[in-house]
Design an enzyme around this catalytic site. Structure first.
Site, PDB file in Angstrom:
ATOM      1  N   LYS A 158       0.829  -1.207   0.000  1.00 10.51           N
ATOM      2  CA  LYS A 158       0.000   0.000   0.000  1.00 10.51           C
ATOM      3  C   LYS A 158       0.862   1.254   0.000  1.00 10.51           C
ATOM      4  CE  LYS A 158      -4.438  -1.454   1.781  1.00 10.51           C
ATOM      5  NZ  LYS A 158      -5.512  -1.225   2.737  1.00 10.51           N
ATOM      6  N   LYS A 211      -3.612 -10.420  -5.941  1.00 11.27           N
ATOM      7  CA  LYS A 211      -4.924 -10.768  -5.357  1.00 11.27           C
ATOM      8  C   LYS A 211      -5.983  -9.761  -5.805  1.00 11.27           C
ATOM      9  CE  LYS A 211      -5.399  -8.124  -1.254  1.00 11.27           C
ATOM     10  NZ  LYS A 211      -5.978  -7.787  -0.051  1.00 11.27           N
ATOM     11  N   LYS A 213     -10.518  -4.662  -3.568  1.00 10.50           N
ATOM     12  CA  LYS A 213     -11.542  -3.635  -3.737  1.00 10.50           C
ATOM     13  C   LYS A 213     -10.929  -2.270  -3.999  1.00 10.50           C
ATOM     14  CE  LYS A 213     -12.907  -4.173   1.130  1.00 10.50           C
ATOM     15  NZ  LYS A 213     -11.776  -4.054   2.022  1.00 10.50           N
TER      16      LYS A 213
HETATM   17  P1  TYM Z   1     -10.073  -6.505   4.113  1.00  8.97           P
HETATM   18  O1  TYM Z   1     -11.162  -5.538   4.404  1.00  8.97           O
HETATM   19  O2  TYM Z   1      -9.010  -6.131   3.143  1.00  8.97           O
HETATM   20  O3  TYM Z   1     -10.681  -7.887   3.657  1.00  8.97           O
HETATM   21  C1  TYM Z   1     -11.699  -8.517   4.399  1.00  8.97           C
HETATM   22  C2  TYM Z   1     -11.528 -10.022   4.351  1.00  8.97           C
HETATM   23  O4  TYM Z   1     -11.558 -10.469   2.997  1.00  8.97           O
HETATM   24  C3  TYM Z   1     -10.401 -11.255   2.730  1.00  8.97           C
HETATM   25  N1  TYM Z   1      -9.984 -11.009   1.337  1.00  8.97           N
HETATM   26  C4  TYM Z   1      -9.791 -11.965   0.440  1.00  8.97           C
HETATM   27  N2  TYM Z   1      -9.899 -13.303   0.516  1.00  8.97           N
HETATM   28  C5  TYM Z   1      -9.637 -14.010  -0.604  1.00  8.97           C
HETATM   29  N3  TYM Z   1      -9.284 -13.445  -1.782  1.00  8.97           N
HETATM   30  C6  TYM Z   1      -9.164 -12.108  -1.904  1.00  8.97           C
HETATM   31  N4  TYM Z   1      -8.821 -11.557  -3.058  1.00  8.97           N
HETATM   32  C7  TYM Z   1      -9.423 -11.299  -0.749  1.00  8.97           C
HETATM   33  N5  TYM Z   1      -9.422  -9.968  -0.530  1.00  8.97           N
HETATM   34  C8  TYM Z   1      -9.754  -9.807   0.762  1.00  8.97           C
HETATM   35  C9  TYM Z   1      -9.355 -10.741   3.710  1.00  8.97           C
HETATM   36  O5  TYM Z   1      -8.342 -11.699   3.920  1.00  8.97           O
HETATM   37  C10 TYM Z   1     -10.186 -10.491   4.934  1.00  8.97           C
HETATM   38  O6  TYM Z   1     -10.382 -11.676   5.657  1.00  8.97           O
HETATM   39  N6  TYM Z   1      -7.200  -5.949   8.137  1.00  8.97           N
HETATM   40  C11 TYM Z   1      -8.347  -6.604   7.607  1.00  8.97           C
HETATM   41  C12 TYM Z   1      -9.623  -6.286   8.358  1.00  8.97           C
HETATM   42  C13 TYM Z   1      -9.528  -6.491   9.825  1.00  8.97           C
HETATM   43  C14 TYM Z   1      -9.589  -7.731  10.495  1.00  8.97           C
HETATM   44  C15 TYM Z   1      -9.473  -7.415  11.891  1.00  8.97           C
HETATM   45  C16 TYM Z   1      -9.751  -9.049  10.069  1.00  8.97           C
HETATM   46  C17 TYM Z   1      -9.359  -5.516  10.748  1.00  8.97           C
HETATM   47  N7  TYM Z   1      -9.319  -6.062  12.005  1.00  8.97           N
HETATM   48  C18 TYM Z   1      -9.468  -8.411  12.848  1.00  8.97           C
HETATM   49  C19 TYM Z   1      -9.760 -10.041  11.055  1.00  8.97           C
HETATM   50  C20 TYM Z   1      -9.625  -9.712  12.424  1.00  8.97           C
HETATM   51  C21 TYM Z   1      -8.534  -6.176   6.171  1.00  8.97           C
HETATM   52  O7  TYM Z   1      -8.010  -5.192   5.730  1.00  8.97           O
HETATM   53  O8  TYM Z   1      -9.395  -6.963   5.484  1.00  8.97           O
END
Ligand code: TYM
Length: 335
Positions: free
Chosen positions: A117, A199, A202
């Site tokens: 990022k 990957k 969004k």
């Molecule tokens: P975020 O918002 O980027 O994504 C949310 C969840 O979706 C999964 N994910 C994917 N899985 C498979 N293929 C993909 N292309 C893909 N893109 C996203 C992510 O692995 C995630 O599970 N930091 C985290 C959010 C967060 C969090 C937490 C998660 C904040 N605090 C505590 C678990 C526990 C994040 O940015 O996810």
């Protein structure tokens, strides 16, 4: 007397930083739905995380509601799980500060998500983007979570969370449960449709690289038909054919068909038919969810009640952990 069963705890969250993709759905949400019931689940909309990059206030508000509606529409029962908005529970920010003071710069600078990022944001990298894994650790540790269902990209953050919990427990006394990641075997990393070495995200600038949970059937068909494949022309699960492999993974996670079955079925058939079926599978999966999301968004009052009730429970549990931490580090409680 019958003993009440104490369920293990799950915590997970999604950032309302962009419209959700099928990566979020297949890598995370779909598993949350499967795991509810067996666990005491806290599913959070992590808005504090979203502001590590610039957000337009009205979009952030709209997406926060939409993410909550998507959680419910995907099948998470708000009666049986705690659904809440992170900024409604101030303990997240407070514990994050404490953890930040026990996290090394070296640890944070090794995080690949930060490295990726920060390349994107060049000279305007917010300190919050760097510190973010400590906030994520706070999210999880406040609820004494046993299990954290996430996609593969969050594994490194989970490892840091475990290190921070152990560090605190060793420095003071056992305080935090050490959480385990739950990463699905299939679907943990859905790839970008235009560049299957990356990957699906969004925050990508190219809408053809992802499918949104709320994309219309027409758009889904178009995006899948434009998905990058190769000139080999055989539907095969292989690292030589990353685009095809990704589409097969999507089909496998949605329909349950094995890679073997998919390969056999498309023998002698071209990519056009294969892509059409992948598109149809996605549309079939998403249509009922989209319909439900729209209904839920038309009834904001009910959503407000859900997040309010969620915040009450989450505040109660999170504050219990936070008070313990504050006492152990030497802060004076108000008598
Ligand atoms: P975020 O918002 O980027 O994504 C949310 C969840 O979706 C999964 N994910 C994917 N899985 C498979 N293929 C993909 N292309 C893909 N893109 C996203 C992510 O692995 C995630 O599970 N930091 C985290 C959010 C967060 C969090 C937490 C998660 C904040 N605090 C505590 C678990 C526990 C994040 O940015 O996810």
């Amino acid at each position: 007397m019958e003993q009440q069963e104490v369920k293990k705890v799950i915590f997970s969250g999604i950032q309302p930083s962009g419209d959700l993709t099928i990566g979020n759905y297949l890598g995370a949400l779909k598993n949350w739905v499967k795991l509810q019931g067996e666990y005491d689940c806290y599913y959070c909309i992590v808005d504090l995380h979203a502001i590590t990059v610039k957000q337009i206030p009205k979009d952030l508000r709209r997406r926060t509601f939409e993410v909550l509606a998507i959680y419910i529409a995907a099948g998470i029962d708000p009666e049986k799980n705690t659904l809440f908005i992170q900024s409604h529970v101030p303990a997240h920010s407070e514990l994050a500060w404490n953890l930040n003071c026990n996290t090394y710069m070296g640890e944070l600078s090794r995080m690949t998500q930060y490295k990726d990022k920060s390349k994107r944001y060049g000279n305007n990298i917010a300190a919050g983007l760097f510190n973010y894994p400590a906030l994520m650790a706070a999210d999880i540790l406040l609820y004494q979570a046993d299990l954290v269902p996430v996609g593969a990209d969050q594994k490194q953050h989970l490892e840091l969370t475990r290190d921070l919990a152990e560090r605190f427990n060793n420095a003071y006394s056992p305080t935090f449960k050490i959480p385990e990641p739950y990463i699905p075997k299939a679907g943990a990393k859905i790839m970008d449709l235009q560049d299957p070495t990356k990957k699906m995200s969004k925050s990508s600038d190219n809408p053809n690289s992802y499918i949104l949970i709320m994309d219309t059937p027409d758009v889904i068909r178009k995006k899948i038909s434009r998905a990058v494949t190769d000139s080999i022309g055989i539907v095969k699960y292989s690292d030589e054919q990353l685009g095809v492999k990704n589409l097969m993974t999507i089909l496998n996670v949605i329909t349950g068909k094995t890679f073997d079955e998919i390969e056999k079925y498309y023998q002698g058939k071209g990519y056009a038919e294969f892509k059409k079926d992948v598109g149809d599978a996605i549309i079939n999966e998403l249509e009922p969810i989209q319909k439900k999301v729209k209904e839920l968004l038309d009834d904001k009052k009910s959503l407000e009640e859900i997040y309010k009730k969620g915040a009450e429970k989450a505040n109660y549990v999170a504050n219990k952990t936070l008070r313990k931490v504050q006492k152990k580090i030497g802060f004076i409680p108000i008598k």
